[in-house]
Design a protein around this motif. Structure first.
Motif, PDB file in Angstrom:
ATOM      1  N   LYS A 132       1.221  58.436  29.095  1.00 41.63           N
ATOM      2  CA  LYS A 132       0.216  57.389  28.913  1.00 41.63           C
ATOM      3  C   LYS A 132       0.851  56.016  28.691  1.00 41.63           C
ATOM      4  N   ALA A 133       2.079  56.007  28.184  1.00 41.66           N
ATOM      5  CA  ALA A 133       2.754  54.725  27.934  1.00 41.66           C
ATOM      6  C   ALA A 133       3.273  54.098  29.219  1.00 41.66           C
ATOM      7  N   ALA A 134       3.378  54.873  30.287  1.00 46.20           N
ATOM      8  CA  ALA A 134       3.840  54.356  31.583  1.00 46.20           C
ATOM      9  C   ALA A 134       2.941  54.934  32.667  1.00 46.20           C
ATOM     10  N   PRO A 135       1.693  54.467  32.737  1.00 49.48           N
ATOM     11  CA  PRO A 135       0.703  55.058  33.633  1.00 49.48           C
ATOM     12  C   PRO A 135       1.134  55.021  35.097  1.00 49.48           C
ATOM     13  N   LEU A 136       0.878  56.132  35.785  1.00 48.89           N
ATOM     14  CA  LEU A 136       1.181  56.262  37.212  1.00 48.89           C
ATOM     15  C   LEU A 136       0.040  57.044  37.835  1.00 48.89           C
ATOM     16  N   SER A 137      -0.646  56.429  38.790  1.00 50.91           N
ATOM     17  CA  SER A 137      -1.775  57.097  39.431  1.00 50.91           C
ATOM     18  C   SER A 137      -1.286  57.956  40.596  1.00 50.91           C
ATOM     19  N   VAL A 138      -2.108  58.904  40.979  1.00 50.66           N
ATOM     20  CA  VAL A 138      -1.793  59.746  42.132  1.00 50.66           C
ATOM     21  C   VAL A 138      -1.694  58.896  43.396  1.00 50.66           C
ATOM     22  N   LYS A 139      -2.582  57.919  43.521  1.00 45.52           N
ATOM     23  CA  LYS A 139      -2.563  57.036  44.692  1.00 45.52           C
ATOM     24  C   LYS A 139      -1.252  56.271  44.781  1.00 45.52           C
ATOM     25  N   LEU A 144       9.114  64.384  30.123  1.00 45.24           N
ATOM     26  CA  LEU A 144       8.080  63.398  30.436  1.00 45.24           C
ATOM     27  C   LEU A 144       7.605  62.696  29.166  1.00 45.24           C
ATOM     28  N   ALA A 145       7.394  63.462  28.113  1.00 44.29           N
ATOM     29  CA  ALA A 145       6.946  62.886  26.845  1.00 44.29           C
ATOM     30  C   ALA A 145       7.979  61.924  26.272  1.00 44.29           C
ATOM     31  N   ALA A 146       9.254  62.199  26.542  1.00 46.56           N
ATOM     32  CA  ALA A 146      10.334  61.348  26.043  1.00 46.56           C
ATOM     33  C   ALA A 146      10.603  60.153  26.950  1.00 46.56           C
ATOM     34  N   GLY A 147       9.880  60.046  28.065  1.00 44.63           N
ATOM     35  CA  GLY A 147      10.050  58.915  28.974  1.00 44.63           C
ATOM     36  C   GLY A 147      11.246  59.026  29.891  1.00 44.63           C
ATOM     37  N   ARG A 148      11.796  60.218  30.059  1.00 43.40           N
ATOM     38  CA  ARG A 148      12.982  60.393  30.899  1.00 43.40           C
ATOM     39  C   ARG A 148      12.646  60.554  32.374  1.00 43.40           C
TER      40      ARG A 148
END
Length: 244
Positions: free
Chosen positions: A119-126, A161-165
């Motif tokens: 959620k801190a680095a949002p990325l949409s499927v599109k 993913l949770a750690a932002g890696r």
């Protein structure tokens, strides 16, 4: 002939007539299933194991012996001819002839895949479909439509993913959702990525052709009878729109 012998002969004859007739063309197939906690457990339990048992029950002339192993061992068993077919597997979206195994022509359902992001680095499927090379995505490489990094485990990828890696993680809905809930991660966002064909892993060559024909006959008959979808939904369902 003494009367006692006549009675014994009559008893044996009647017993043989009343005994159930066994098919003479019984065939045993060996299925090696790769561990997917919750769906395929090492103790032989799980919804996917039950699905294969259901398939086994549908043909009185065949028997499927089910064994569960760590997933890479199960796949290798099929590739090396120690098993007739294996699960889980998804049909590749591109040519992958270099793999040491093949895939069944018939699919028994579609498995929903979810894109998990932070959620801190949002990325949409599109956005991901538009420029996948910009992002670090972990998934199963052989069937993804673009280049990704190999995931070495559902929990490991979710924690990375949770750690932002990494930027995202793509996996089958039920398996990944169970791990996500178990880990209690609340910073993860879910989105429907795509639906892929669920298929069987089979050997290459003549052995694979024979098992492919058997699986095609079995699945086609069950689909035409209308029973297959109900049983498959116990394993994989359409996308469920929820968030942690």
């Amino acid at each position: 002939m003494p009367r006692c012998y006549l009675s014994l002969l009559l008893f044996i004859t009647l017993l043989s007539l009343s005994a159930p007739t066994r098919a003479t063309n019984n065939q045993t197939y060996v299925a090696h299933l790769g561990e997917l906690p919750g769906l395929i457990n090492l103790d032989g339990s799980g919804a996917f194991v039950d699905f294969v048992r259901y398939l086994d029950e549908q043909d009185p002339h065949t028997h499927i012996t089910i064994e569960v192993f760590p997933i890479h061992r199960a796949i290798n068993s099929v590739a090396q001819g120690r098993a007739d077919f294996g699960l889980p597997a998804v049909r590749p979206t591109r040519e992958v002839s270099t793999l040491p195994f093949a895939f069944s022509e018939v699919s028994f359902g579609q498995v929903t895949h979810v894109l998990y992001t932070n959620k801190a680095a949002p990325l949409s499927v599109k956005e991901l479909w538009a420029t996948p090379s910009r992002y670090t995505i972990e998934a199963v490489p052989y069937y993804m439509p673009f280049k990704v990094q190999r995931s070495h485990g559902i929990k490991q990828s979710l924690l990375r993913l949770a750690a932002g890696r990494i930027d995202g993680f793509v996996w089958a809905q039920e398996e990944a959702d169970m791990a996500l809930k178990e880990l209690g991660l609340t910073m993860i966002k879910r989105a429907h990525f795509a639906d892929f064909d669920d298929v069987f892993i089979i050997p290459k060559g003549k052995a694979g052709q024979e098992i492919n024909a058997y699986l095609t006959r079995l699945i086609t008959r069950l689909r035409n009878q209308g029973d297959l979808v109900h049983e498959y939904r116990k394993v994989h369902r359409p996308y469920v729109d929820w968030q942690p």
